[in-house]
Enzyme design. Structure first.
Site, PDB file in Angstrom:
ATOM      1  N   HIS A  17       0.529  -1.372  -0.025  1.00  0.00           N
ATOM      2  CA  HIS A  17       0.303   0.016  -0.023  1.00  0.00           C
ATOM      3  C   HIS A  17       1.002   1.011   0.634  1.00  0.00           C
ATOM      4  O   HIS A  17       1.660   1.529   1.020  1.00  0.00           O
ATOM      5  CB  HIS A  17      -1.157   0.300   1.424  1.00  0.00           C
ATOM      6  CG  HIS A  17      -1.676   1.434   1.547  1.00  0.00           C
ATOM      7  ND1 HIS A  17      -3.025   0.603   0.948  1.00  0.00           N
ATOM      8  CD2 HIS A  17      -1.522   2.427   1.235  1.00  0.00           C
ATOM      9  CE1 HIS A  17      -3.776   2.685   1.608  1.00  0.00           C
ATOM     10  NE2 HIS A  17      -2.624   3.073   1.343  1.00  0.00           N
ATOM     11  N   LYS A 103      -9.391  -0.160  -5.943  1.00  0.00           N
ATOM     12  CA  LYS A 103      -9.485   0.325  -4.980  1.00  0.00           C
ATOM     13  C   LYS A 103     -10.600   1.116  -4.256  1.00  0.00           C
ATOM     14  O   LYS A 103     -11.070   2.224  -4.704  1.00  0.00           O
ATOM     15  CB  LYS A 103      -8.404   1.463  -4.213  1.00  0.00           C
ATOM     16  CG  LYS A 103      -8.387   3.039  -3.214  1.00  0.00           C
ATOM     17  CD  LYS A 103      -7.997   1.032  -2.006  1.00  0.00           C
ATOM     18  CE  LYS A 103      -7.955   2.032  -0.673  1.00  0.00           C
ATOM     19  NZ  LYS A 103      -6.731   2.645  -0.811  1.00  0.00           N
ATOM     20  N   HIS A 140     -10.777   1.408   1.804  1.00  0.00           N
ATOM     21  CA  HIS A 140     -10.105   2.627   2.738  1.00  0.00           C
ATOM     22  C   HIS A 140     -11.767   2.331   3.475  1.00  0.00           C
ATOM     23  O   HIS A 140     -12.714   2.298   3.404  1.00  0.00           O
ATOM     24  CB  HIS A 140     -10.005   3.877   1.892  1.00  0.00           C
ATOM     25  CG  HIS A 140      -9.766   4.815   3.663  1.00  0.00           C
ATOM     26  ND1 HIS A 140      -8.804   5.344   3.581  1.00  0.00           N
ATOM     27  CD2 HIS A 140     -10.409   5.283   4.520  1.00  0.00           C
ATOM     28  CE1 HIS A 140      -9.059   6.599   4.492  1.00  0.00           C
ATOM     29  NE2 HIS A 140     -10.221   6.079   5.118  1.00  0.00           N
ATOM     30  N   HIS A 178      -4.626  -0.106   5.885  1.00  0.00           N
ATOM     31  CA  HIS A 178      -3.765   0.406   6.943  1.00  0.00           C
ATOM     32  C   HIS A 178      -5.493   0.413   8.233  1.00  0.00           C
ATOM     33  O   HIS A 178      -5.642   1.026   8.306  1.00  0.00           O
ATOM     34  CB  HIS A 178      -3.904   1.713   6.679  1.00  0.00           C
ATOM     35  CG  HIS A 178      -4.760   2.432   5.668  1.00  0.00           C
ATOM     36  ND1 HIS A 178      -6.052   2.412   6.050  1.00  0.00           N
ATOM     37  CD2 HIS A 178      -4.694   2.977   4.462  1.00  0.00           C
ATOM     38  CE1 HIS A 178      -6.568   2.920   5.057  1.00  0.00           C
ATOM     39  NE2 HIS A 178      -5.750   3.455   3.877  1.00  0.00           N
ATOM     40  N   ASP A 251       1.908   2.837   3.485  1.00  0.00           N
ATOM     41  CA  ASP A 251       0.810   3.693   3.729  1.00  0.00           C
ATOM     42  C   ASP A 251       1.437   5.289   3.447  1.00  0.00           C
ATOM     43  O   ASP A 251       1.188   6.504   4.026  1.00  0.00           O
ATOM     44  CB  ASP A 251      -0.382   3.675   4.027  1.00  0.00           C
ATOM     45  CG  ASP A 251      -1.521   4.805   4.141  1.00  0.00           C
ATOM     46  OD1 ASP A 251      -1.654   5.215   2.888  1.00  0.00           O
ATOM     47  OD2 ASP A 251      -2.415   5.505   4.724  1.00  0.00           O
TER      48      ASP A 251
HETATM   49  C1  NCD Z   1      -3.401   9.343   2.132  1.00  0.00           C
HETATM   50  C2  NCD Z   1      -2.421  10.092   0.758  1.00  0.00           C
HETATM   51  O1  NCD Z   1      -2.423  11.058   1.829  1.00  0.00           O
HETATM   52  O2  NCD Z   1      -3.045   9.465  -0.490  1.00  0.00           O
HETATM   53  N1  NCD Z   1      -3.358   9.923   3.393  1.00  0.00           N
HETATM   54  C3  NCD Z   1      -3.138   8.802   4.182  1.00  0.00           C
HETATM   55  O3  NCD Z   1      -4.049   9.693   5.102  1.00  0.00           O
HETATM   56  N2  NCD Z   1      -3.743   8.200   4.811  1.00  0.00           N
HETATM   57  C4  NCD Z   1      -4.722   8.041   1.793  1.00  0.00           C
HETATM   58  C5  NCD Z   1      -5.190   7.422   1.888  1.00  0.00           C
HETATM   59  O4  NCD Z   1      -5.081   6.386   1.944  1.00  0.00           O
HETATM   60  O5  NCD Z   1      -6.241   7.571   2.996  1.00  0.00           O
HETATM   61 ZN    ZN Z   2      -3.076   5.007   1.248  1.00  0.00          ZN
END
Ligand code: NCD
Ligand code: ZN
Length: 348
Positions: A17, A103, A140, A178, A251
């Site tokens: 991810h 996604k 998500h 996540h 992430d």
């Molecule tokens: C991610 C992003 O900035 O693209 N931000 C985050 O806080 N994780 C988007 C996501 O994965 O929710």
């Molecule tokens: Zn993400």
């Protein structure tokens, strides 16, 4: 207690991810990931998002062009689902290798999710097709209902959305991205092996107090937001368990400093500069270094039906200092654990 080994060798890990962005920002952040990870699932939340197979192919070509020479890094592309996504386009792109997964962002749940799915009912035919062809759905998992407390949005999503969805599509492969709560850990365990989850380094290392330590800490704000300590402990137990349903997904989500340190700072933590070192630290702290390879290098490929990487990397007990800032186009990035030192380092 036996002392932990001072070094370990594991198969080259993958990041299941990752946000790489595009253009100059892509060029600035990709080397950190390509330095250590063999492959990464690349999130499609560009502006505009990656919704067509042609768009995914073009984005993959831009990533490959930005790769440091000889890195061997391979991006695995994803399709961004919207209310209007066509099941045939999704299946065609999967069939010819344009993307490996799709996604599902609930509309307005997070950064660049405006074009996401406003109601899961809009994508039922897409999900039915994905179930049929064995294409993973990456989720998500947060409701966007303003009446739900932000710290409860993941648990409520499991109840309201994902529970019914896995009942209706029992053969659909789902990655709960996540995961941040003990509720998500329990849900994934209960629905494995068809459902898996990625766990980030930051959710294993910080709880929600960290966002307010001595003042507001915008660089520790991400979505889903960090939760209470009991949730962090549940995530750590899941990560080090070796169970096949839990695997590495950073992430890493870079945003220019000005966009984070702002009246309305955006969500995302940039952890790519020392991600594997951070995971190694967590596993060492838990006395579970022997399980790091399963989490980082074996469980993810097995879930996606791909072979594990053949190459090995060596992690040794030595200091890694995380830079205070990383250069980025027109600004800088502030990495996770900026200025701090971790106890593990990659050796050549
Ligand atoms: C991610 C992003 O900035 O693209 N931000 C985050 O806080 N994780 C988007 C996501 O994965 O929710
Ligand atoms: Zn993400």
């Amino acid at each position: 207690m036996p002392s932990p080994p001072s070094s370990i060798v594991i198969r080259r890990p993958d990041d299941w991810h990752l946000h790489l962005r595009d253009g100059a920002m892509l060029g600035a952040v990709l080397p950190f990931t390509a330095r250590v990870f063999g492959r990464a699932i690349v999130m499609p939340n560009l502006v505009p998002p990656v919704t067509t197979a042609a768009g995914a192919r073009a984005y993959r070509a831009r990533i490959e062009a930005a790769c440091p020479p000889g890195s061997g890094f391979r991006p695995l592309m994803t399709c961004y689902l919207t209310d209007r996504t066509d099941a045939d386009e999704v299946a065609r792109g999967f069939g010819d290798g344009a993307w490996v997964a799709a996604k599902y962002y609930p509309a307005n749940a997070t950064t660049h999710s405006e074009s996401g799915v406003s109601d899961v009912r809009h994508i039922l035919s897409v999900l039915a097709r994905m179930e049929k062809i064995g294409m993973p759905l990456l989720v998500h998992g947060e409701v966007t209902d303003a009446n739900v407390d932000v710290f409860d949005r993941e648990a409520v999503f499991l109840d309201r959305v994902l529970g019914p969805l896995v009942r209706d599509f029992p053969g659909l492969k789902v990655v709960f991205e996540h995961a941040t709560t003990e509720d998500a850990v329990a849900f994934v365990r209960a629905h494995a092996p068809g459902v898996g989850a990625t766990l980030t380094p930051h959710h294993l290392m910080i709880n929600r107090n960290a966002m307010f330590e001595g003042g507001i800490r915008p660089h520790l704000y991400c979505l889903p937001v960090a939760k209470r300590e009991k949730h962090r402990q549940a995530l750590r137990r899941a990560a080090v368990s070796g169970e096949a349903c839990f695997f590495l997904g950073t992430d890493s989500a870079p945003h220019p400093r000005a966009a984070k340190e702002s009246d309305c700072g955006c969500a995302g933590i940039f952890n790519a500069p020392a991600a594997i070192e951070a995971y190694a630290q967590v596993f060492a702290e838990e006395g579970a270094l022997a399980k790091l390879e399963a989490f980082a290098s074996l469980n993810g490929p097995a879930f996606y039906g791909l072979p594990a990487n053949e190459e090995r990397i060596k992690l040794a007990q030595a200091e890694t200092r995380i830079p205070n800032t990383v250069p980025a186009p027109g600004d800088t990035l502030r990495p996770f654990l900026a200025g701090e030192t971790l106890g593990w380092r990659i050796e050549a």
